[in-house]
Design a protein around this motif. Structure first.
Motif, PDB file in Angstrom:
ATOM      1  N   ARG A 209       0.839  -1.207   0.000  1.00  0.00           N
ATOM      2  CA  ARG A 209       0.000   0.000   0.000  1.00  0.00           C
ATOM      3  C   ARG A 209       0.869   1.251   0.000  1.00  0.00           C
ATOM      4  O   ARG A 209       0.614   2.224  -0.723  1.00  0.00           O
ATOM      5  N   ILE A 210       1.904   1.224   0.839  1.00  0.00           N
ATOM      6  CA  ILE A 210       2.842   2.354   0.898  1.00  0.00           C
ATOM      7  C   ILE A 210       3.532   2.526  -0.456  1.00  0.00           C
ATOM      8  O   ILE A 210       3.695   3.643  -0.953  1.00  0.00           O
TER       9      ILE A 210
ATOM     10  N   ALA B 102       5.920   9.555   2.995  1.00  0.00           N
ATOM     11  CA  ALA B 102       5.395   8.590   3.964  1.00  0.00           C
ATOM     12  C   ALA B 102       4.611   9.265   5.085  1.00  0.00           C
ATOM     13  O   ALA B 102       3.605   8.734   5.560  1.00  0.00           O
ATOM     14  N   ARG B 103       5.052  10.460   5.498  1.00  0.00           N
ATOM     15  CA  ARG B 103       4.359  11.151   6.592  1.00  0.00           C
ATOM     16  C   ARG B 103       2.991  11.679   6.172  1.00  0.00           C
ATOM     17  O   ARG B 103       2.211  12.134   7.016  1.00  0.00           O
TER      18      ARG B 103
ATOM     19  N   GLU C  34       0.342   4.371  14.478  1.00  0.00           N
ATOM     20  CA  GLU C  34       1.562   4.078  15.234  1.00  0.00           C
ATOM     21  C   GLU C  34       1.956   2.616  15.074  1.00  0.00           C
ATOM     22  O   GLU C  34       3.145   2.281  14.981  1.00  0.00           O
ATOM     23  N   LYS C  35       0.968   1.736  15.036  1.00  0.00           N
ATOM     24  CA  LYS C  35       1.233   0.302  14.871  1.00  0.00           C
ATOM     25  C   LYS C  35       1.855   0.029  13.503  1.00  0.00           C
ATOM     26  O   LYS C  35       2.801  -0.763  13.380  1.00  0.00           O
ATOM     27  N   GLU C  36       1.347   0.695  12.474  1.00  0.00           N
ATOM     28  CA  GLU C  36       1.882   0.509  11.124  1.00  0.00           C
ATOM     29  C   GLU C  36       3.304   1.064  11.014  1.00  0.00           C
ATOM     30  O   GLU C  36       4.174   0.454  10.386  1.00  0.00           O
TER      31      GLU C  36
ATOM     32  N   PRO D 222      10.625  13.474  10.908  1.00  0.00           N
ATOM     33  CA  PRO D 222      10.264  14.884  11.052  1.00  0.00           C
ATOM     34  C   PRO D 222      11.131  15.733  10.124  1.00  0.00           C
ATOM     35  O   PRO D 222      12.331  15.473   9.974  1.00  0.00           O
ATOM     36  N   HIS D 223      10.530  16.730   9.496  1.00  0.00           N
ATOM     37  CA  HIS D 223      11.197  17.513   8.460  1.00  0.00           C
ATOM     38  C   HIS D 223      11.102  18.992   8.814  1.00  0.00           C
ATOM     39  O   HIS D 223      10.021  19.506   9.092  1.00  0.00           O
TER      40      HIS D 223
END
Length: 359
Positions: free
Chosen positions: A166-167, A177-178, A184-186, A200-201
């Motif tokens: 899916r990703i 991706a973000r 959180e589980k994924e 984080p960007h």
């Protein structure tokens, strides 16, 4: 835990000049693409005036600040994922970083060429995001292929395969991706992929002096939707390094700035990553430790040594300002400011702690 930040950007946007200024190192900074061949690594101290104030009431042999590691890689150009330039080759160097700081050129200088032919910050940001997405897509595609084989022998991997596929599909559409709304589980399931676009960007807008003086006007012109940015002039940061404390303060005041760009950047990164600081303070050293804001006392203890977490019993705890106001541990205890906290205690920013443990 130490904080590591990977610095990315197009060639000639001032990455290495900024890196030199932030770390006071001398990474080569020249006016041609791919000047940075091998990744540069620099370690800087996290500025924290509380350390000195603690040292005024607790005689100690040394003060040890928290640190941030900056990693500067070669400039990334459009087409890097297809082998253009050198940037993609070194993206592996920042996959282990906690966050990515992207340097975006806003400054004008006819002596420094722009790899795309003209200054367009928003276009540059889009180029870098796409190259990071494509780099991640390559990683995800390889994992999907491996899982497709492995699932035949282990059906339990089917859920992970479905997630990765899916990703893969959504990244193929150009999404970071973000932006995929992963739970959180994924995220935990794909943690070992170290996807660049899941980190984080933060944007470092490398600006001119006039931009610092008119920052609101600049941001309105750029129409940058992300709130995770800082304005820094690499040129001015370099100049500040040559000044003494008073001269530096005066120069910053003229620019309407409260502090140097490095301090602003580190604070922003701490905020973005949900980090905070606690201290240990004694005769041998006063030291700052970096932890997450929701960490319990045993987790905070583990950054000193894993045995501290395994054998955690209690922690003598006092806020740094109570320790300072009461002239040290003895005064703070007499004033009833020192508490014994257990395993369920959530550590607060500025706590000073002495851990009791038994292994």
């Amino acid at each position: 835990m130490g904080l590591s930040i990977g610095i990315v950007g197009l060639p000639n946007v001032g990455k290495s000049t900024l890196f030199n200024a932030l770390t006071k190192n001398k990474a080569e900074a020249s006016n041609y693409p791919f000047c940075t061949i091998d990744p540069n690594v620099g370690v800087v101290e996290v500025p924290d005036e509380r350390l000195q104030k603690l040292a005024e009431v607790i005689p100690t042999q040394k003060i040890v600040p928290a640190i941030v590691e900056f990693i500067d890689i070669a400039g990334i150009v459009k087409g890097a994922a297809q082998g253009e330039g050198l940037g993609n080759k070194f993206l592996a160097n920042i996959r282990e970083c906690d966050a990515i700081a992207e340097v975006v050129r806003v400054f004008t200088d006819t002596n420094v060429t722009h790899v795309a032919g003209g200054i367009n910050p928003v276009s540059d940001m889009e180029t870098i995001q796409m190259e990071l997405v494509l780099a991640d897509l390559e990683t995800v595609t390889k994992r999907a292929a491996k899982l497709a084989k492995d699932v035949k022998g282990d059906p339990k991997l089917k859920d992970t395969l479905d997630l990765v596929q899916r990703i893969q599909k959504e990244m193929g559409e150009g999404k970071a991706a973000r932006e995929l709304g992963l739970t959180e589980k994924e995220i935990e399931k794909i943690k070992d992929l170290n996807l660049l676009t899941l980190k984080p960007h933060i944007y470092i807008l490398n600006v001119d002096e006039e931009h610092l003086l008119n920052s609101d006007e600049l941001m309105a012109q750029l129409d940058i939707k992300s709130s995770d940015y800082v304005l820094i002039s690499a040129k001015i940061e370099s100049e500040l390094n040559e000044l003494n404390k008073e001269e530096k303060k005066e120069y910053l005041s003229e620019l309407g700035q409260k502090e140097i760009g490095l301090n602003t950047l580190i604070k922003k990164c701490y905020e973005l990553l949900g980090l905070q600081t606690y201290f240990t303070a004694g005769e041998k050293e006063i030291k700052a430790w970096t932890i997450h804001k929701d960490d319990k006392a045993p987790q905070a203890a583990s950054v000193i040594h894993t045995d501290f977490e395994k054998g955690f019993i209690k922690a003598e705890t006092v806020s740094w300002n109570d320790l300072v106001e009461n002239k040290g541990w003895t005064g703070a205890k007499s004033a009833g400011k020192v508490r014994l906290e257990g395993k369920d205690y959530t550590v607060k920013d500025g706590d000073v702690m002495i851990f009791k443990f038994n292994v």
